[in-house]
Design a protein around this motif. Sequence first.
Motif, mmCIF file in Angstrom:
data_model
loop_
_atom_site.group_PDB
_atom_site.id
_atom_site.type_symbol
_atom_site.label_atom_id
_atom_site.label_comp_id
_atom_site.label_asym_id
_atom_site.label_seq_id
_atom_site.Cartn_x
_atom_site.Cartn_y
_atom_site.Cartn_z
ATOM 1 N N ALA A 303 -13.766 -6.021 -2.696
ATOM 2 C CA ALA A 303 -14.442 -4.717 -2.823
ATOM 3 C C ALA A 303 -13.848 -3.668 -1.890
ATOM 4 O O ALA A 303 -13.807 -2.488 -2.222
ATOM 5 N N HIS A 304 -13.357 -4.110 -0.712
ATOM 6 C CA HIS A 304 -12.809 -3.140 0.242
ATOM 7 C C HIS A 304 -11.554 -2.444 -0.282
ATOM 8 O O HIS A 304 -11.149 -1.413 0.250
ATOM 9 N N LEU A 305 -10.945 -3.003 -1.328
ATOM 10 C CA LEU A 305 -9.764 -2.349 -1.916
ATOM 11 C C LEU A 305 -10.174 -1.158 -2.791
ATOM 12 O O LEU A 305 -9.347 -0.321 -3.133
ATOM 13 N N PHE A 306 -11.452 -1.141 -3.187
ATOM 14 C CA PHE A 306 -11.891 -0.154 -4.190
ATOM 15 C C PHE A 306 -13.020 0.728 -3.683
ATOM 16 O O PHE A 306 -13.913 1.104 -4.419
ATOM 17 N N LYS A 307 -13.000 1.029 -2.384
ATOM 18 C CA LYS A 307 -14.033 1.919 -1.857
ATOM 19 C C LYS A 307 -13.918 3.273 -2.524
ATOM 20 O O LYS A 307 -12.815 3.786 -2.721
ATOM 21 N N LYS A 308 -15.077 3.832 -2.815
ATOM 22 C CA LYS A 308 -15.086 5.124 -3.517
ATOM 23 C C LYS A 308 -14.328 6.168 -2.717
ATOM 24 O O LYS A 308 -14.564 6.342 -1.523
ATOM 25 N N GLY A 309 -13.385 6.800 -3.355
ATOM 26 C CA GLY A 309 -12.669 7.891 -2.709
ATOM 27 C C GLY A 309 -11.551 7.425 -1.786
ATOM 28 O O GLY A 309 -10.719 8.227 -1.373
ATOM 29 N N GLN A 310 -11.522 6.175 -1.447
ATOM 30 C CA GLN A 310 -10.424 5.704 -0.586
ATOM 31 C C GLN A 310 -9.893 4.353 -1.070
ATOM 32 O O GLN A 310 -9.890 3.370 -0.339
ATOM 33 N N GLU A 311 -9.503 4.359 -2.322
ATOM 34 C CA GLU A 311 -8.930 3.155 -2.899
ATOM 35 C C GLU A 311 -7.658 2.743 -2.134
ATOM 36 O O GLU A 311 -6.856 3.617 -1.784
ATOM 37 N N ASP A 312 -7.538 1.471 -1.881
ATOM 38 C CA ASP A 312 -6.385 0.976 -1.106
ATOM 39 C C ASP A 312 -5.210 0.759 -2.061
ATOM 40 O O ASP A 312 -4.831 -0.358 -2.390
ATOM 41 N N THR A 313 -4.649 1.864 -2.509
ATOM 42 C CA THR A 313 -3.611 1.791 -3.543
ATOM 43 C C THR A 313 -2.399 0.991 -3.078
ATOM 44 O O THR A 313 -1.756 0.302 -3.862
ATOM 45 N N GLU A 314 -2.127 1.056 -1.775
ATOM 46 C CA GLU A 314 -0.943 0.346 -1.269
ATOM 47 C C GLU A 314 -1.086 -1.167 -1.449
ATOM 48 O O GLU A 314 -0.185 -1.839 -1.943
ATOM 49 N N ARG A 315 -2.230 -1.681 -1.030
ATOM 50 C CA ARG A 315 -2.415 -3.135 -1.130
ATOM 51 C C ARG A 315 -2.592 -3.583 -2.585
ATOM 52 O O ARG A 315 -2.145 -4.661 -2.958
ATOM 53 N N ILE A 316 -3.260 -2.740 -3.372
ATOM 54 C CA ILE A 316 -3.396 -3.093 -4.799
ATOM 55 C C ILE A 316 -2.009 -3.164 -5.446
ATOM 56 O O ILE A 316 -1.693 -4.089 -6.203
ATOM 57 N N ALA A 317 -1.148 -2.219 -5.077
ATOM 58 C CA ALA A 317 0.209 -2.209 -5.633
ATOM 59 C C ALA A 317 0.986 -3.451 -5.187
ATOM 60 O O ALA A 317 1.778 -4.028 -5.942
ATOM 61 N N ARG A 318 0.722 -3.867 -3.968
ATOM 62 C CA ARG A 318 1.408 -5.068 -3.446
ATOM 63 C C ARG A 318 0.967 -6.312 -4.215
ATOM 64 O O ARG A 318 1.788 -7.181 -4.528
ATOM 65 N N LEU A 319 -0.326 -6.366 -4.521
ATOM 66 C CA LEU A 319 -0.824 -7.489 -5.330
ATOM 67 C C LEU A 319 -0.243 -7.420 -6.742
ATOM 68 O O LEU A 319 0.086 -8.445 -7.344
ATOM 69 N N GLN A 320 -0.101 -6.198 -7.245
ATOM 70 C CA GLN A 320 0.488 -6.034 -8.576
ATOM 71 C C GLN A 320 1.933 -6.539 -8.580
ATOM 72 O O GLN A 320 2.380 -7.171 -9.534
ATOM 73 N N ARG A 321 2.642 -6.281 -7.483
ATOM 74 C CA ARG A 321 4.030 -6.744 -7.416
ATOM 75 C C ARG A 321 4.083 -8.281 -7.387
ATOM 76 O O ARG A 321 4.995 -8.886 -7.944
ATOM 77 N N MET A 322 3.081 -8.885 -6.762
ATOM 78 C CA MET A 322 3.028 -10.363 -6.778
ATOM 79 C C MET A 322 2.833 -10.862 -8.216
ATOM 80 O O MET A 322 3.469 -11.835 -8.645
ATOM 81 N N ALA A 323 1.950 -10.184 -8.941
ATOM 82 C CA ALA A 323 1.708 -10.567 -10.335
ATOM 83 C C ALA A 323 2.972 -10.360 -11.165
ATOM 84 O O ALA A 323 3.358 -11.232 -11.968
ATOM 85 N N ASP A 324 3.644 -9.225 -10.951
ATOM 86 C CA ASP A 324 4.876 -8.928 -11.698
ATOM 87 C C ASP A 324 5.949 -9.984 -11.409
ATOM 88 O O ASP A 324 6.678 -10.407 -12.315
#
Lengths: 339, 186, 418
Positions: A303-324
């Motif tokens: 949930a801390h990755l998706f706080k309203k107004g302060q989405e942790d785009t950097e870490r989400i992108a890093r997880l996306q790169r792991m998936a990719d």
Amino acid sequence: MTDETALQRVKFYQTGTHTVGNRLMDKARRSVQASMDRSNAITSGHRACQGCGEALGARYALDAALRASDGQLVAVNATGCLEVFTTPYPETSWQIPWLHSLFGNAPAVATGVAAGMRRKGRADVRVVAQGGDGGTTDIGFGCLSGMFERNDDVLYICYDNEAYMNTGVQRSSATPPTARTATTPAVGDAPGNIFGTGKNLPLIAMAHNIPYVATANVADLHDLEDKVTTAMDIRGARYIHIMVPCPLGWGSAADATIHVARMAVESGLFPLFEAEHGRVTRSKKIRRRVPVEDYLRPQRRFAHLFKKGQEDTERIARLQRMADANIERFNLLGERETP
Amino acid sequence: MFQVRIHGRGGQGVVTAAELLSIAAFLEGKHAQAFPSFGSERMGAPVVSFCRLDEKEIRLREPVTAPNAVIIQDPTLLQSVDVFQGLNSDGFILINSTRTFDELGIADFVAGFPAHHVCDVGASELAMKHVGRPVPNAALLAGFAAISGQLHMDSVEDAIRQKFPGAVGEANVAAAREAYEIAAAA
Amino acid sequence: MLKQTEGSQAVAEAIALCRPEVVCAYPITPQTHIVEGVGALVKAGKIENCEFINVESEFAALSVAIGASAAGARAYTATASQGLLFMGEAVYNAAGLGLPIVMTIGNRAIGAPINIWNDHTDSMSMKDSGWIQLFAETNQEAVDLHIQAFRLAEELSCPVMVCMDGFILTHAYERIDVPSQEEVDAFLPPYDPIQVLDPVEPYSIGAMVGPEAFTEVRYLAHEKQLQALRRIPEIGAVFKDVFGRQSGGLIHSYRTEGAETIAVALGSVNGTIKEVIDGMRDDGAAVGSVSICSFRPFPLDELRAALVGAKHVVVIEKSLAPGLGGIVASNIRMALRETAVPVYTVIAGLGGRPITMNSLREVLEAAGNMRLPDVQFLDLDHGAVEREILRAKQTRRAGPTAENILRNLGHAAVAGND
């Protein structure tokens, strides 16, 4: 009754869930849970939480193994949720012979059971050892590696819910980056579990050159059963790593277990594959690719990755790169001819 | 009770020598207790082993501090280890060497012992000649039998054959026989 | 058959005669020769229907034995020292599960400082694990105890440790009567488990037990040891019928009739003690000794009967409970709790320090003259420890004790040569 052979030709899939309707399956592949004489390794009445992925995964895995061994099956269990919720003294859910020794020694105990059975002239009795991710990737890792290395005749199944759930959700070496656990709280500059840690046990198992390694997931129980059945056809050390969502530890809804598990696969974060003697032989293609957010959002541990107004785009992108990277490595979109 | 201490270096068969001695005694109906100086010594390090011989059961488990005989498998130990420590004044000394006691620098010391209790035998050379490797223990055991009178040569030969079956055993027996002749004549 | 052989080799042959079905091995000095010996016999086909499994740790060794035993197979392993500690969790588990595994301990000290030589600290660390612990006085008794251990373990469904002094027994070459297969077969029936993993009759073994029943389960573990207290002498008597020699039992008394001072000990040091007793008896001293073979279960009544007539009981023990003193002595005091017999602790032979006749005689004479303190460390270098205590007082960053003591002794040796 409809003609079976006609049904086999038409591949109908239920839209929305991607679940193959049981009626539409080849008879041999139909789920047998509703059958009067279905195998029943773990009977009802156990104390698992609502929506427990491990209870579901273990029941399907053990039932498939029970069928494959014509009922000649012994289960060895590491300490953990499965052990606790199936054997509340003086009751037991196990309809097969079952042995729990310790947290870190299930692979070695299973080696002993297999050897004992051989010496007692019961080589037909097959042995499955099982543990959670803590019991497998951490405390039982030495014994597991030893069992693999000796190529002992044991099928080891890891039910991976990515943390120590039995003790109250602490980090294990299978906890993914950014996940909140009781020992990786979502505070500070790097909330949750940190990047660059953890181990990939299926790949480590493959490095032992054992005859069979597979990953499976409770969102695709037919695939899970197939892999267990395949493993049971082989003698020697075999390893199946099953992702089992934990509503308590993941902070997901009890009725979302299958959905979350499917998102793990469809996002590429949890690749489904099989390997023989250290080489990947087959991977299960993603049917409809989803971004990692679809997997992460339903779980409060992220949930801390998706706080309203302060989405942790950097870490989400890093997880996306792991998936990719998984998608590329295991050819999950079927872009290459070879696995 | 007759107590023997064997000094040598790791890899020379010091422990085997004590075991051989105990087997030979056993074959004569004696009680014997052989044991190594317990340790994790590597090749080349000074090593000690012990053997007790008696007509009755041996219950004692302390190390041998006052030996009746010392067998020295490597004369270079004379410069670094007090190999004669605790030796009775009428004890036996057997050294694996072709050099004289004078050359070894112990002539004055051994003069204090009965002459026929002290002997040096070129056991490594005999082993090279018969076995092809410088393993002195079989030849030294025969030398010990000759000077001490504690063992018959027959049982020494049987012990060697029991411990080393086949051609290796026979080669060691040949080395032992020659050593016995040398020691008996000394 | 009488033969001159190494203690470890003789034990390996005894294990083979017991027809084990699964043997797990992990090397640790000074036990290693035993499993090497068993392994060689399995590999050469000298043990029918036996699997020898080379595992990756002592923890795995006992865990494999646990699985094999639960599958109904006769299981054996051996270890020592750090290995016993490393498998400690499984040691308790095997006893809790009631699996009749037999394990040899080649007794050795526990570090730090690392030390490969003999004492009893390893076995003592597991004295309350629920295993039966038998201590061998000689290599002959080690052989005999292993044969009895399988029968005892399997009758009671309780694991048994046979403890033999590392190096002093394991590496000693002695005359040993190794029995024939026919004799052992006549004494030791095939393993008939009371619980077994069987698809025809499925049990769950190892379930969680809560406060409502845990005490009862533990009580039964105690009761099992009390049963063993009765069975050990009985099995020893049957053994004597078959093999023609007395071996095992709960305790052995030596010249205790009329003895005013009695030495008590476990294991091989009893041989040296007997020599001391003979010497002192020859000089007119009223001394005797008692060797404890069964340390768990602890034979309170038998020890009381053997010791109650003494004026001084001197416990020679190869282990130390820091902050208390003697472990065996504490147990002996319980046996003598309603008597006025004083019990002295002599800590001896730690980490392989030789226990000599001279030193033993001194402490036994001191006891007789009322000069022995409650706890005495045999042949302690008082100078070395006092210098180290003083040094540690003088500087906060005193460094590691073990290394300081060694350096200290080195300086002393050099100074002594001057």
